[in-house]
Design an enzyme around this catalytic site. Sequence first.
Site: not given
Ligand SMILES: CSC[C@H]1O[C@H](OP(=O)(O)O)[C@H](O)[C@@H]1O
Length: 367
Positions: A202, A55, A243, A253-254
Amino acid sequence: MKVNGIHYRPVWQAADGSAVEIIDQTKLPHEFVVARLTSMADAAHAIRAMLVRGAPLIGATAAWGLWLAMREDASDAGLTSAYEALMQTRPTAVNLRWALDAGRAKLAPLPAGERVEAAAAFARHVCDEDAELNHSIGRHGLEIIRAIAAKKPGQTVNVLTHCNAGWLATVDWGTATSPIYQAHDAGIPIHVWVDETRPRNQGAFLTAWELGNHGVDHTVIVDNAGGHLMQHGQVDLCITGTDRTSANGDVANKIGTYLKALAAHDNGVPFYVALPSPTIDWTLADGFAIPIEERSADEVTRIPGRLDDGSIGAVTITPEGSKAANPAFDVTPARLVTGLITERGTAPATPEGLLGLFPERRAAGED
Ligand SMILES: CSC[C@H]1O[C@H](OP(=O)(O)O)[C@H](O)[C@@H]1O
């Protein structure tokens, strides 16, 4: 943070001022590739295709995307077109809207001839502010870890984290990882259970790489192992990123975060969310209106990595013809969240908890 002893941020303006440079996160952990963004379209693609993700980093990259756009067309039409194109890249992280709204508000009143430099100054401010917010989150989160360590002197504090809310998801320090890095640097014995975080992995690809680079002890686990580890007393606390968090403390969140929170609640494991204030959506009374991104099925059916011959490739893991669904986020109800670690301190996941830390929002009639 550091990569082979060299300090990096995941996004920066090229030294010659001619472009934006990013760490291409789709190449990690097997290749470290710096990519150049020379147009607003490049920035939009980098966000949509997750060369940059997380985010706060999405917001920072969008801010640099406005700079790239102003170099191409600094007219009112150019600003509007860039705002709309960047806004459409990914729907869930509210930092994207925050950065674009703030950037447009900064640039719109200016004459076109002043917008390029003003956009660069704004992007630098967004980046520097994010790094400061995350460092503050780390200071407050460190106190939580320190209190847990005090109850188990001489033993390791075991933290579970999901996805990557590390420095690769932000401009620096990370959000969920900032307390971890600061505890490690303070000499507190700490170990991290790293959820692989299917389907984009990730955790396995990015969080493990980050922690390894910083010398933090960690173990990659499949997403489904966390509940078992909590049942067996092997997790002292969970810390994740977010997010978008609604005004009542519901946390988007994820995908999979909600299941971890359920397991933590069932086993009495503290579940904290690291929350920089630009990730709070004050316009939402609860989290169920948060848009959940649906990503492509091939992120589920195929997985990239280093092949046995050392080359980088991808393999298909599902039968030909099998459908796949790929919701990229979920919403954890505030009742499952022990606390929200913000740059101003840790608050209960309640409207009053957030307004207690951000009273100016009450004045704005957002309670
Ligand atoms: C510090 S916010 C990180 C947050 O973003 C990730 O999603 P994505 O990799 O799809 O952008 C995930 O939700 C993380 O917790």
